[in-house]
Design an enzyme around this catalytic site. Structure first.
Site, PDB file in Angstrom:
ATOM      1  CD  GLU A 152      -6.538   2.705  -4.007  1.00 13.04           C
ATOM      2  OE1 GLU A 152      -7.121   3.489  -4.771  1.00 13.04           O
ATOM      3  OE2 GLU A 152      -5.516   2.994  -3.385  1.00 13.04           O
ATOM      4  CB  SER A 159      -0.926   0.008   1.223  1.00 12.98           C
ATOM      5  OG  SER A 159      -1.854  -1.050   1.177  1.00 12.98           O
TER       6      SER A 159
END
Length: 438
Positions: A414, A139
């Site tokens: 996302e 990430s």
């Protein structure tokens, strides 16, 4: 060539080069010996390798393999030993970004500005190796590369690119991306963050709050999206230390604990006009960033899945119950077969998407399809692996429960699993179903 350049860079700077060369040499000897024995014992029919069922290796370039293998060595030697305590203590080690900068893996698909300029497939392979260790580490890299460096490269001025990209590529600066808000998640058009233009000194005043922001508590640079008075949504580059800007950490996470997550609070932050991204004036700006990040996620989660598969397989072979290995059980073998099937299909779909991206033929819906599929399947695989380990499955020393908990978040951020279903549904039917009134 830039791709060849990054290979040399990775090899010359990467830790464990001797280990990599030894491993490659050993593997070659083993393969050679294995083929000789096989030829003596069997006919020349093709053999099945469960670790590469559809021969992905032969579809990669030499540079892609070299980049992947070198980064794998770094991940396993430098990151894997520290992840257990980092996850337990909810700590993100800032120096990891600097190490990745040294390896040349930040913003790797960008050409120039100190970036490597590698293929989209190479970037996917990097994400896969990193998430094999931890989703939180992947990430951090994804945000730096796809959500911070990409918008500056794609939407920024040449002055902005020259100022920020080389430092971001080296890991000297850490960036974050501010879109999600307390009252604005899957619907970013409802954002409440506002930017007021001050004609007297050619600046903008930003007020608002962003939340669930990876890297924000440690960030030097903040890419923040805000609605301006003309109704347009624009990107702003905020720097650490600006008056009215704070980034408190979010504590108590049960997922992505080795990643620094926080908020971005803007209370009258004055941003000079030259810090506005000139090439974006709508939601197309942040969506373009998210599309790049989602592509990396689709690759990354398969690395986590592979770790879970290999751990479950070895455990099933070693664990004796009723006088035989667990792997002797038909149900166990079916679960392993299901895992292998989903991982293999996901990897080859990602490979195809990566090649399409490099040909500028990748539609956003293609990315949604794989982000949704691979994240959902990865979460299922992690849960199944945890179950196969029995009581040991909840111990972080086996790492599977950590992957399972991480993937709960990855399946959500996302774009949630259901939001991507609606994106695909709109493409299939021509009808948007995000709202009932439009």
């Amino acid at each position: 060539m830039a791709l060849r350049g990054v290979s040399v860079r990775l090899l010359s700077r990467g830790p464990g080069l001797h280990v990599l060369r030894t491993w490659v040499s050993s593997a070659a000897q083993t393969e050679k010996g294995g083929r000789t024995q096989s030829q003596l014992a069997k006919s020349s029919r093709p053999e099945f390798d469960w670790q590469d069922p559809l021969v992905l290796e032969e579809q990669l370039t030499t540079d892609e393999i070299l980049i992947r293998d070198t980064f794998r060595t770094y991940c396993q030697e430098r990151l894997m030993p520290r992840i257990l305590l980092a996850n337990r203590n909810e700590v993100f080690h800032r120096e990891i970004i600097s190490e990745m900068g040294e390896l040349g893996v930040l913003g790797p698909t960008i050409k120039g500005y100190g970036c490597a300029g590698v293929s989209s497939v190479a970037y996917g392979l990097l994400a896969r190796e990193l998430e094999r260790v931890d989703s939180g580490y992947r990430s951090a890299m994804s945000v730096q590369s796809s959500l911070v460096m990409h918008p500056i490269y794609a939407y920024g001025s040449e002055e902005q690119r020259q100022k920020y990209l080389p430092q971001l590529a080296k890991g000297e600066l850490l960036g974050c991306f501010g879109l999600t808000e307390p009252n604005s998640g899957s619907d970013p058009s409802s954002m409440e963050t506002r930017a007021h233009y001050n004609s007297s000194n050619k600046s903008y005043t930003l007020n608002g709050t962003k939340t669930w922001i990876t890297n924000s508590p440690m960030a030097d640079l903040f890419v923040v999206w805000a609605r301006c008075e003309d109704g347009c949504i624009r990107g702003f580059l905020l720097e650490k230390g600006m008056r009215g800007l704070s980034a408190p950490r979010i504590q108590g996470k049960f997922s992505l604990r080795a990643s620094a997550t926080g908020m971005i609070i803007m209370d009258g932050v004055e941003v000079p006009e030259e810090n506005v991204l000139p090439g974006a004036s709508s939601l197309g700006g942040p969506f373009g960033c998210l599309n790049n990040a989602r592509y990396g996620i689709a690759w990354g989660v398969l690395g986590a899945s592979e770790f879970c598969l290999h751990t479950a397989r070895q455990y099933a072979l070693d664990r004796m119950q009723f006088g035989v290995p667990l792997a002797r059980n038909q149900l166990i073998q079916k679960k392993l077969a299901d895992m292998l099937t989903e991982i293999t299909l996901g990897l080859h779909a990602c490979l195809q998407l990566g090649r399409l991206k490099d040909q500028d033929k990748a539609a956003p819906e293609m990315v949604s399809l794989l982000k949704r599929n691979n994240c959902g399947k990865a979460l299922d695989i992690a849960r199944q692996a945890r179950d196969m380990l029995g009581g040991n499955g909840i111990s972080d020393e086996y790492h599977v429960i950590r992957h399972a908990m991480n993937l709960e978040a990855v399946n959500t951020y996302e774009g949630t699993h259901d939001i991507h279903a609606l994106i695909l549904g709109r493409a299939i039917t021509g009808i948007q179903a995000f709202t009932a009134s439009k």
